[in-house]
Motif scaffolding. Structure first.
Motif, PDB file in Angstrom:
ATOM      1  N   HIS A  26       0.832  -1.199   0.000  1.00  0.00           N
ATOM      2  CA  HIS A  26       0.000   0.000   0.000  1.00  0.00           C
ATOM      3  C   HIS A  26       0.872   1.257   0.000  1.00  0.00           C
ATOM      4  O   HIS A  26       2.063   1.202   0.293  1.00  0.00           O
ATOM      5  CB  HIS A  26      -0.900   0.050   1.246  1.00  0.00           C
ATOM      6  N   ASP A  27       0.230   2.373  -0.292  1.00  0.00           N
ATOM      7  CA  ASP A  27       0.809   3.686  -0.074  1.00  0.00           C
ATOM      8  C   ASP A  27      -0.330   4.620   0.317  1.00  0.00           C
ATOM      9  O   ASP A  27      -1.481   4.199   0.420  1.00  0.00           O
ATOM     10  CB  ASP A  27       1.581   4.201  -1.296  1.00  0.00           C
ATOM     11  N   VAL A  28      -0.021   5.871   0.563  1.00  0.00           N
ATOM     12  CA  VAL A  28      -1.033   6.899   0.823  1.00  0.00           C
ATOM     13  C   VAL A  28      -0.779   7.984  -0.212  1.00  0.00           C
ATOM     14  O   VAL A  28       0.317   8.540  -0.283  1.00  0.00           O
ATOM     15  CB  VAL A  28      -0.918   7.478   2.246  1.00  0.00           C
ATOM     16  N   THR A  29      -1.784   8.263  -1.019  1.00  0.00           N
ATOM     17  CA  THR A  29      -1.659   9.248  -2.078  1.00  0.00           C
ATOM     18  C   THR A  29      -2.715  10.322  -1.861  1.00  0.00           C
ATOM     19  O   THR A  29      -3.912  10.022  -1.831  1.00  0.00           O
ATOM     20  CB  THR A  29      -1.847   8.589  -3.467  1.00  0.00           C
ATOM     21  N   HIS A  39     -11.490  15.462  -7.866  1.00  0.00           N
ATOM     22  CA  HIS A  39     -11.787  14.771  -9.126  1.00  0.00           C
ATOM     23  C   HIS A  39     -11.056  13.427  -9.190  1.00  0.00           C
ATOM     24  O   HIS A  39     -11.653  12.400  -9.533  1.00  0.00           O
ATOM     25  CB  HIS A  39     -11.387  15.667 -10.306  1.00  0.00           C
ATOM     26  N   ASP A  40      -9.764  13.423  -8.871  1.00  0.00           N
ATOM     27  CA  ASP A  40      -8.992  12.175  -8.892  1.00  0.00           C
ATOM     28  C   ASP A  40      -9.458  11.210  -7.808  1.00  0.00           C
ATOM     29  O   ASP A  40      -9.392   9.990  -7.991  1.00  0.00           O
ATOM     30  CB  ASP A  40      -7.500  12.467  -8.752  1.00  0.00           C
ATOM     31  N   PHE A  41      -9.974  11.741  -6.701  1.00  0.00           N
ATOM     32  CA  PHE A  41     -10.531  10.899  -5.638  1.00  0.00           C
ATOM     33  C   PHE A  41     -11.742  10.126  -6.176  1.00  0.00           C
ATOM     34  O   PHE A  41     -11.854   8.919  -5.971  1.00  0.00           O
ATOM     35  CB  PHE A  41     -10.935  11.781  -4.447  1.00  0.00           C
ATOM     36  N   GLU A  42     -12.636  10.816  -6.854  1.00  0.00           N
ATOM     37  CA  GLU A  42     -13.842  10.168  -7.388  1.00  0.00           C
ATOM     38  C   GLU A  42     -13.497   9.094  -8.416  1.00  0.00           C
ATOM     39  O   GLU A  42     -14.140   8.055  -8.481  1.00  0.00           O
ATOM     40  CB  GLU A  42     -14.785  11.205  -8.005  1.00  0.00           C
ATOM     41  N   LEU A  43     -12.461   9.351  -9.211  1.00  0.00           N
ATOM     42  CA  LEU A  43     -12.072   8.411 -10.265  1.00  0.00           C
ATOM     43  C   LEU A  43     -11.044   7.370  -9.805  1.00  0.00           C
ATOM     44  O   LEU A  43     -10.682   6.493 -10.581  1.00  0.00           O
ATOM     45  CB  LEU A  43     -11.488   9.183 -11.455  1.00  0.00           C
ATOM     46  N   CYS A  44     -10.570   7.507  -8.545  1.00  0.00           N
ATOM     47  CA  CYS A  44      -9.483   6.643  -8.038  1.00  0.00           C
ATOM     48  C   CYS A  44      -8.263   6.738  -8.948  1.00  0.00           C
ATOM     49  O   CYS A  44      -7.614   5.740  -9.284  1.00  0.00           O
ATOM     50  CB  CYS A  44      -9.956   5.192  -7.887  1.00  0.00           C
ATOM     51  N   SER A  87      -4.513   7.969  -9.432  1.00  0.00           N
ATOM     52  CA  SER A  87      -3.364   8.307  -8.578  1.00  0.00           C
ATOM     53  C   SER A  87      -2.145   8.808  -9.332  1.00  0.00           C
ATOM     54  O   SER A  87      -1.098   9.043  -8.730  1.00  0.00           O
ATOM     55  CB  SER A  87      -2.969   7.079  -7.749  1.00  0.00           C
ATOM     56  N   SER A  88      -2.261   9.008 -10.642  1.00  0.00           N
ATOM     57  CA  SER A  88      -1.089   9.376 -11.447  1.00  0.00           C
ATOM     58  C   SER A  88      -0.650  10.826 -11.300  1.00  0.00           C
ATOM     59  O   SER A  88       0.440  11.181 -11.734  1.00  0.00           O
ATOM     60  CB  SER A  88      -1.364   9.084 -12.925  1.00  0.00           C
ATOM     61  N   ASN A  89      -1.487  11.666 -10.718  1.00  0.00           N
ATOM     62  CA  ASN A  89      -1.136  13.080 -10.552  1.00  0.00           C
ATOM     63  C   ASN A  89      -1.302  13.478  -9.084  1.00  0.00           C
ATOM     64  O   ASN A  89      -2.139  14.320  -8.754  1.00  0.00           O
ATOM     65  CB  ASN A  89      -2.027  13.930 -11.475  1.00  0.00           C
ATOM     66  N   PRO A  90      -0.510  12.890  -8.181  1.00  0.00           N
ATOM     67  CA  PRO A  90      -0.727  13.121  -6.743  1.00  0.00           C
ATOM     68  C   PRO A  90      -0.342  14.525  -6.293  1.00  0.00           C
ATOM     69  O   PRO A  90       0.556  15.145  -6.856  1.00  0.00           O
ATOM     70  CB  PRO A  90       0.199  12.086  -6.094  1.00  0.00           C
ATOM     71  N   LEU A  91      -1.050  14.988  -5.271  1.00  0.00           N
ATOM     72  CA  LEU A  91      -0.637  16.212  -4.582  1.00  0.00           C
ATOM     73  C   LEU A  91       0.524  15.889  -3.648  1.00  0.00           C
ATOM     74  O   LEU A  91       1.406  16.712  -3.421  1.00  0.00           O
ATOM     75  CB  LEU A  91      -1.810  16.792  -3.788  1.00  0.00           C
ATOM     76  N   ALA A  92       0.487  14.667  -3.088  1.00  0.00           N
ATOM     77  CA  ALA A  92       1.573  14.165  -2.222  1.00  0.00           C
ATOM     78  C   ALA A  92       1.462  12.649  -2.209  1.00  0.00           C
ATOM     79  O   ALA A  92       0.372  12.090  -2.391  1.00  0.00           O
ATOM     80  CB  ALA A  92       1.444  14.721  -0.812  1.00  0.00           C
ATOM     81  N   ARG A  93       2.591  11.991  -2.002  1.00  0.00           N
ATOM     82  CA  ARG A  93       2.578  10.533  -1.899  1.00  0.00           C
ATOM     83  C   ARG A  93       3.458  10.145  -0.707  1.00  0.00           C
ATOM     84  O   ARG A  93       4.555  10.659  -0.544  1.00  0.00           O
ATOM     85  CB  ARG A  93       3.090   9.885  -3.178  1.00  0.00           C
ATOM     86  N   TYR A  94       2.926   9.246   0.109  1.00  0.00           N
ATOM     87  CA  TYR A  94       3.628   8.769   1.301  1.00  0.00           C
ATOM     88  C   TYR A  94       3.809   7.264   1.159  1.00  0.00           C
ATOM     89  O   TYR A  94       2.876   6.564   0.759  1.00  0.00           O
ATOM     90  CB  TYR A  94       2.812   9.093   2.560  1.00  0.00           C
ATOM     91  N   GLN A  95       5.007   6.762   1.535  1.00  0.00           N
ATOM     92  CA  GLN A  95       5.296   5.360   1.278  1.00  0.00           C
ATOM     93  C   GLN A  95       6.092   4.677   2.379  1.00  0.00           C
ATOM     94  O   GLN A  95       6.623   3.601   2.163  1.00  0.00           O
ATOM     95  CB  GLN A  95       6.067   5.230  -0.052  1.00  0.00           C
ATOM     96  N   THR A  96       6.144   5.257   3.574  1.00  0.00           N
ATOM     97  CA  THR A  96       6.999   4.669   4.619  1.00  0.00           C
ATOM     98  C   THR A  96       6.341   3.521   5.366  1.00  0.00           C
ATOM     99  O   THR A  96       7.021   2.718   5.983  1.00  0.00           O
ATOM    100  CB  THR A  96       7.418   5.718   5.659  1.00  0.00           C
ATOM    101  N   GLN A 112      -9.932  17.303   2.048  1.00  0.00           N
ATOM    102  CA  GLN A 112      -8.691  16.618   1.703  1.00  0.00           C
ATOM    103  C   GLN A 112      -9.038  15.183   1.369  1.00  0.00           C
ATOM    104  O   GLN A 112      -9.919  14.582   1.996  1.00  0.00           O
ATOM    105  CB  GLN A 112      -7.672  16.695   2.837  1.00  0.00           C
ATOM    106  N   HIS A 113      -8.344  14.652   0.369  1.00  0.00           N
ATOM    107  CA  HIS A 113      -8.666  13.331  -0.166  1.00  0.00           C
ATOM    108  C   HIS A 113      -7.420  12.467  -0.251  1.00  0.00           C
ATOM    109  O   HIS A 113      -6.398  12.898  -0.801  1.00  0.00           O
ATOM    110  CB  HIS A 113      -9.294  13.484  -1.555  1.00  0.00           C
ATOM    111  N   PHE A 114      -7.538  11.243   0.256  1.00  0.00           N
ATOM    112  CA  PHE A 114      -6.429  10.293   0.257  1.00  0.00           C
ATOM    113  C   PHE A 114      -6.915   8.969  -0.321  1.00  0.00           C
ATOM    114  O   PHE A 114      -8.029   8.523  -0.019  1.00  0.00           O
ATOM    115  CB  PHE A 114      -5.929  10.068   1.685  1.00  0.00           C
TER     116      PHE A 114
END
Length: 172
Positions: free
Chosen positions: A68-71, A76-81, A83-92, A105-107
Motif C-alpha cells: 500500500h501507499d497513501v496518495t 476529481h482524482d478521488f472520485e475516479l481513483c 493516482s497518477s497526478n498526486p498532490l503528495a505521496r507517502y510510502q513509509t 482533503q482526499h487520500f
C-alpha cells in the motif's frame, strides 16, 4: 530576594508555556483505528464521519508499505481513483499527515484496484478552534408595532424615541 523572585517568575512562565502548548496541539487520528490503512474490513467514510478534523490535527496512516501507499489527490482524482497526478505521496508504512488548511482533503491507496474497493478517505477539515467565542455585538431590532406601520428610521423606538436593542445571553 531578587534571585528567588526571578526563579519563581521563570518557573511560572515555563508552566504557562507548557499549558498553552497542550491547548494548542491538535488531535492525532489513527486512520482506520486498530486496522490501520488497509483494503479489507474498514469503511473509511464511516470512520471519518464519527470524527471532527481541524487545522492542526494529524492523520496517522499505518500500513504495510510492500502492498500500500497513501496518495493525496484532488477531489476529481478521488472520485475516479486516479493516482497518477498526486498532490503528495507517502510510502513509509507509518506516515503522519498534519492538516494545515481548512477544506476537503482526499487520500487514496495508489496501488491499482485498492481505491476502487474502498481504500480511500475524504475528510472535511475545519479551521482551528479558538476556544469559546464571545457573543456577537447586539444590533438594533424592530419592535412588532414599528414593523406594521411605516417608519422612516431603521431602528425601533420606544415611546421616548430611544433605540431598543435585543440582548443575548452573556457568553460566560
Amino acid at each position: 530576594m531578587a534571585w528567588i523572585n526571578s526563579k519563581l517568575f521563570f518557573t511560572s512562565l515555563m508552566i504557562l508555556v507548557a499549558l498553552i502548548g497542550v491547548g494548542v496541539g491538535g488531535t492525532v487520528h489513527k486512520v482506520g483505528d486498530s486496522s490501520g490503512w488497509t483494503m479489507m474490513g474498514v469503511d473509511y467514510q464511516a470512520w471519518a464521519s464519527s470524527r471532527t478534523f481541524q487545522v492542526g490535527d494529524s492523520l496517522v496512516f499505518e500500513y504495510n508499505n510492500e502492498f500500500h501507499d497513501v496518495t493525496e489527490v484532488t477531489p476529481h482524482d478521488f472520485e475516479l481513483c486516479y493516482s497518477s497526478n498526486p498532490l503528495a505521496r507517502y510510502q513509509t508504512g507509518s506516515d503522519t499527515v498534519t492538516l494545515t488548511k481548512p477544506g476537503f482533503q482526499h487520500f487514496i491507496c495508489g496501488v491499482l484496484g485498492h481505491c476502487d474497493i474502498g481504500q480511500k478517505l475524504g475528510i472535511l477539515v475545519f479551521p482551528a478552534s479558538l476556544g469559546p467565542v464571545a457573543a456577537p455585538v447586539p444590533g438594533p431590532v424592530r419592535s412588532p408595532s414599528s414593523s406594521m406601520s411605516p417608519s422612516p428610521s431603521p431602528l425601533a423606538t420606544s415611546p421616548t424615541n430611544a433605540p431598543q436593542y435585543q440582548m443575548g445571553p452573556s457568553p460566560l
